[in-house]
Design a protein around this motif. Structure first.
Motif, PDB file in Angstrom:
ATOM      1  N   HIS A 151       0.835  -1.204   0.000  1.00  0.00           N
ATOM      2  CA  HIS A 151       0.000   0.000   0.000  1.00  0.00           C
ATOM      3  C   HIS A 151       0.875   1.262   0.000  1.00  0.00           C
ATOM      4  O   HIS A 151       0.581   2.228  -0.720  1.00  0.00           O
ATOM      5  N   ARG A 152       1.926   1.247   0.800  1.00  0.00           N
ATOM      6  CA  ARG A 152       2.804   2.434   0.889  1.00  0.00           C
ATOM      7  C   ARG A 152       3.461   2.707  -0.455  1.00  0.00           C
ATOM      8  O   ARG A 152       3.507   3.864  -0.913  1.00  0.00           O
ATOM      9  N   ARG A 153       3.981   1.681  -1.091  1.00  0.00           N
ATOM     10  CA  ARG A 153       4.680   1.886  -2.356  1.00  0.00           C
ATOM     11  C   ARG A 153       3.724   2.256  -3.478  1.00  0.00           C
ATOM     12  O   ARG A 153       4.066   3.066  -4.351  1.00  0.00           O
ATOM     13  N   LEU A 154       2.528   1.680  -3.459  1.00  0.00           N
ATOM     14  CA  LEU A 154       1.547   2.073  -4.466  1.00  0.00           C
ATOM     15  C   LEU A 154       1.171   3.536  -4.318  1.00  0.00           C
ATOM     16  O   LEU A 154       0.987   4.249  -5.309  1.00  0.00           O
ATOM     17  N   ALA A 155       1.051   4.014  -3.073  1.00  0.00           N
ATOM     18  CA  ALA A 155       0.700   5.409  -2.845  1.00  0.00           C
ATOM     19  C   ALA A 155       1.811   6.342  -3.301  1.00  0.00           C
ATOM     20  O   ALA A 155       1.551   7.477  -3.725  1.00  0.00           O
ATOM     21  N   ALA A 156       3.059   5.861  -3.243  1.00  0.00           N
ATOM     22  CA  ALA A 156       4.201   6.715  -3.585  1.00  0.00           C
ATOM     23  C   ALA A 156       4.564   6.661  -5.060  1.00  0.00           C
ATOM     24  O   ALA A 156       5.222   7.565  -5.572  1.00  0.00           O
ATOM     25  N   GLN A 157       4.135   5.616  -5.753  1.00  0.00           N
ATOM     26  CA  GLN A 157       4.530   5.426  -7.139  1.00  0.00           C
ATOM     27  C   GLN A 157       3.361   5.692  -8.086  1.00  0.00           C
ATOM     28  O   GLN A 157       2.238   5.297  -7.824  1.00  0.00           O
ATOM     29  N   ARG A 158       3.676   6.341  -9.188  1.00  0.00           N
ATOM     30  CA  ARG A 158       2.672   6.542 -10.225  1.00  0.00           C
ATOM     31  C   ARG A 158       2.585   5.299 -11.100  1.00  0.00           C
ATOM     32  O   ARG A 158       3.535   4.533 -11.196  1.00  0.00           O
ATOM     33  N   PRO A 159       1.437   5.085 -11.749  1.00  0.00           N
ATOM     34  CA  PRO A 159       1.341   3.959 -12.691  1.00  0.00           C
ATOM     35  C   PRO A 159       2.447   4.042 -13.735  1.00  0.00           C
ATOM     36  O   PRO A 159       2.762   5.122 -14.246  1.00  0.00           O
ATOM     37  N   GLN A 160       3.039   2.905 -14.050  1.00  0.00           N
ATOM     38  CA  GLN A 160       4.155   2.874 -14.990  1.00  0.00           C
ATOM     39  C   GLN A 160       3.704   2.670 -16.438  1.00  0.00           C
ATOM     40  O   GLN A 160       4.495   2.824 -17.353  1.00  0.00           O
ATOM     41  N   ALA A 161       2.456   2.275 -16.605  1.00  0.00           N
ATOM     42  CA  ALA A 161       1.941   2.024 -17.947  1.00  0.00           C
ATOM     43  C   ALA A 161       0.422   2.108 -17.901  1.00  0.00           C
ATOM     44  O   ALA A 161      -0.181   2.181 -16.839  1.00  0.00           O
ATOM     45  N   GLU A 162      -0.189   2.095 -19.086  1.00  0.00           N
ATOM     46  CA  GLU A 162      -1.648   2.149 -19.130  1.00  0.00           C
ATOM     47  C   GLU A 162      -2.256   0.963 -18.377  1.00  0.00           C
ATOM     48  O   GLU A 162      -3.258   1.096 -17.682  1.00  0.00           O
ATOM     49  N   VAL A 163      -1.652  -0.199 -18.559  1.00  0.00           N
ATOM     50  CA  VAL A 163      -2.045  -1.387 -17.793  1.00  0.00           C
ATOM     51  C   VAL A 163      -0.889  -1.697 -16.849  1.00  0.00           C
ATOM     52  O   VAL A 163       0.121  -2.264 -17.255  1.00  0.00           O
ATOM     53  N   ASP A 164      -1.018  -1.279 -15.602  1.00  0.00           N
ATOM     54  CA  ASP A 164       0.057  -1.420 -14.617  1.00  0.00           C
ATOM     55  C   ASP A 164      -0.206  -2.676 -13.791  1.00  0.00           C
ATOM     56  O   ASP A 164      -1.164  -2.745 -13.020  1.00  0.00           O
ATOM     57  N   TRP A 165       0.665  -3.658 -13.953  1.00  0.00           N
ATOM     58  CA  TRP A 165       0.487  -4.927 -13.258  1.00  0.00           C
ATOM     59  C   TRP A 165       0.425  -4.739 -11.754  1.00  0.00           C
ATOM     60  O   TRP A 165      -0.346  -5.422 -11.068  1.00  0.00           O
TER      61      TRP A 165
END
Length: 321
Positions: free
Chosen positions: A173-187
């Motif tokens: 959860h912490r890393r998802l909150a800090a990172q933006r999606p890397q692609a249109e479909v972000d695994w």
């Protein structure tokens, strides 16, 4: 040659690895480590030889027994809990395909371990059937551990449920909150629901190795696997099988390990896929955070495991097949 008079100082590379793992606070322990090895050698009648320059969470020293000349490996941990848990797990697995503890000292946080195949790091693996052999060895450890989970020793080990709730899920959860999606479909974002939806099956509880990387599986003179360097927990065996599927050799042989694990441990393939993908998501977010070159490899592993699968709607069955 082995020495009885000169204190051996850890190599600079070992200082760097342990500092990266534990932070600057490990310096004091590293400064005292040579004296701890000297004390262990005196107690156990050993002659210190050299450091084995490997590992990220411990120091390794090659020594010889006085008289017999048998080589042993001394292992010292900065964190006492890591020492305690590893020694406990290896003790539980003493009759199985795991490294043997020859001696240990709680006050020093050091254990004397067997040297597999008389060579630190073990012998070369088999040319064929490596995955099948390792799976059989892991299955044997799980069977031994299943009978020990109710003992006082095993009860002192960390639990898988606590690890999921206290470490893995919060950091995802912490890393998802800090990172933006890397692609249109972000695994990683598609797989978040898989991480929060993990449900260990207590009927499959055992003592887990929980760190089944290729470098933690040694091979003896007969090229049989011997598991080493556990980060043990108690809980559903599927965690080990999922970890082995993904991380044993990241990006190579994933499908073969998946199928071998499902057959060897009689696992529901959909459950194994769920857990494997959840561990992939955790790893992918870490690789992105530290800008590790393995991130694209992990994305390919996820794509392979998730082929023709709706990541947002994967059910999990907790019973046996």
């Amino acid at each position: 040659m082995p020495t009885e008079s000169r204190t051996l100082l850890p190599p600079r590379s070992a200082w760097q690895r342990l500092r990266e793992h534990y932070g600057q606070g490990v310096h004091g322990w590293l400064a005292c480590a040579p004296e701890r090895f000297d004390e262990a050698a005196q107690r156990w009648q050993l002659i210190l030889h050299r450091y084995h320059d490997a590992g990220h969470a411990s120091l390794l020293m090659v020594a010889h027994e006085r008289g017999s000349g048998r080589e042993v490996l001394l292992k010292a941990w900065p964190e006492h809990s890591r020492y305690r848990n590893e020694v406990a797990a290896l003790g539980i697995w003493a009759d199985g395909p795991a490294v043997k503890v020859l001696n240990h000292a709680d006050d020093l946080g050091i254990a004397a371990l067997e040297v597999v195949a008389a060579v630190p790091g073990g012998a070369a693996g088999p040319a064929n059937h490596e995955h099948e052999d390792v799976a059989a060895a892991l299955r044997q450890l799980h069977r031994i551990g299943r009978g020990a989970t109710a003992t006082a020793t095993a009860a002192a080990l960390p639990g898988l449920r606590d690890y999921l709730d206290g470490e893995l899920i919060p950091r995802v959860h912490r890393r998802l909150a800090a990172q933006r999606p890397q692609a249109e479909v972000d695994w990683a974002r598609l797989g978040e629901s898989l991480v929060t939806g993990l449900h260990p099956d207590e009927t499959r509880a055992t003592v887990l190795h929980a760190d089944v990387y290729r470098e933690n599986v040694l091979f003896d003179h007969d090229r049989k696997p011997v598991l080493a360097d556990p980060l043990p927990m108690t809980g559903d065996e599927i965690f080990d099988w999922a970890f082995w599927t993904v991380y044993y050799n990241l990006g190579a042989g994933t499908r073969d390990r998946f199928e071998t694990a499902a057959v060897t441990a009689d696992l529901d393939p959909r459950r194994l896929r769920h857990w494997s993908l959840a561990l992939c998501v955790d790893g992918l977010l870490y690789y992105r955070e530290v800008e590790d070159h393995r991130a694209p490899t992990m994305e390919r592993v996820i794509a392979g495991l998730a082929a023709d699968l709706d990541l947002t709607a994967l059910p999990e069955r907790t019973g046996r097949t």
